[in-house]
Design a protein around this motif. Structure first.
Motif, PDB file in Angstrom:
ATOM      1  N   TYR A 137      35.616  43.289  30.016  1.00 26.76           N
ATOM      2  CA  TYR A 137      35.322  42.197  30.938  1.00 26.76           C
ATOM      3  C   TYR A 137      33.807  42.028  31.073  1.00 26.76           C
ATOM      4  N   THR A 153      32.349  41.114  39.317  1.00 25.90           N
ATOM      5  CA  THR A 153      32.630  42.418  38.734  1.00 25.90           C
ATOM      6  C   THR A 153      31.395  43.305  38.837  1.00 25.90           C
ATOM      7  N   GLU A 158      34.824  46.098  36.663  1.00 32.81           N
ATOM      8  CA  GLU A 158      35.882  46.205  37.669  1.00 32.81           C
ATOM      9  C   GLU A 158      35.564  45.307  38.864  1.00 32.81           C
ATOM     10  N   PRO A 159      36.606  44.804  39.564  1.00 30.11           N
ATOM     11  CA  PRO A 159      36.353  43.965  40.741  1.00 30.11           C
ATOM     12  C   PRO A 159      35.581  44.721  41.812  1.00 30.11           C
TER      13      PRO A 159
END
Length: 203
Positions: A137, A153, A158-159
């Motif tokens: 991502y 992110t 990661e969120p």
């Protein structure tokens, strides 16, 4: 193709009878990603279940796209144990959802690639440049999640947990779109509570 992640740290390819795709092999074009997949470099401590969970897919789909592994190698000659994966080898991942960020270019000399957010297979917003995180991502970027939310992110892709500040169209002013700023709390990428809109006129 340049990939982020560690160099291969497992047994030699010869020991596995070529049942391993290394980062170096993929970068050199010796191993091609199956159509519809993208390569991810295994990080220390990774396993197929964690990789599947992070990328919205299943272990079963990973095994279809990575036939070098099997849950029962004794019954499937020419495969290796799916529990044995090593940093620096490559897993080919097929996104489960067509909502989210899609990498649309190779990684450049600056370590960045072009991404396009999409929702239900349609582009959302303009393409943007971002570093590719270990999970594939965009790092430190705004993405569209599987439920259509825009979140940011972290460096690992990661969120983020915390407050996201954004702008939302809320009408027009003199025929032009007007936006109002807002803040939204997120916990592990999931919105918590309602949006808080900035006071004052729209921009």
């Amino acid at each position: 193709m340049a990939l982020n992640g560690p160099d291969y740290a497992g047994p030699s390819s010869a020991q596995f009878n070529a049942l391993v795709n290394t980062k170096a092999e993929v970068e050199a074009g010796q191993v091609k990603a199956p159509d519809g997949t993208r390569p991810l470099v295994v990080e220390p401590g990774d396993n197929l279940s964690a990789i599947a969970a992070r990328n919205g897919t299943s272990v079963e789909q990973l095994l279809k796209d990575n036939p070098q592994w099997s849950l029962d190698p004794a019954s499937h000659p020419g495969t290796r144990d799916a529990d044995l994966i090593y940093p620096g080898e490559v897993v080919f991942v097929r996104p489960f959802s067509d909502t989210g960020p899609m990498q649309t270019s190779a990684v450049g000399a600056d370590g960045k690639a072009t991404f396009q957010n999409q929702r239900d297979g349609a582009p959302v917003g303009a393409p943007y440049q971002a570093k590719v995180a270990p999970n594939g991502y965009p790092a430190d970027s705004e993405i569209v999640t599987a439920d259509g939310l825009a979140i940011r992110t972290d460096a690992k892709g990661e969120p983020l947990t915390g407050t996201y500040h954004g702008a939302e169209q809320q009408g027009t002013v003199s025929g032009e779109p007007a936006y109002r700023g807002y803040s939204q709390e997120y916990v592990d990428g999931v919105p918590s509570g309602s949006k808080h809109y900035s006071p004052g006129k729209m921009l």
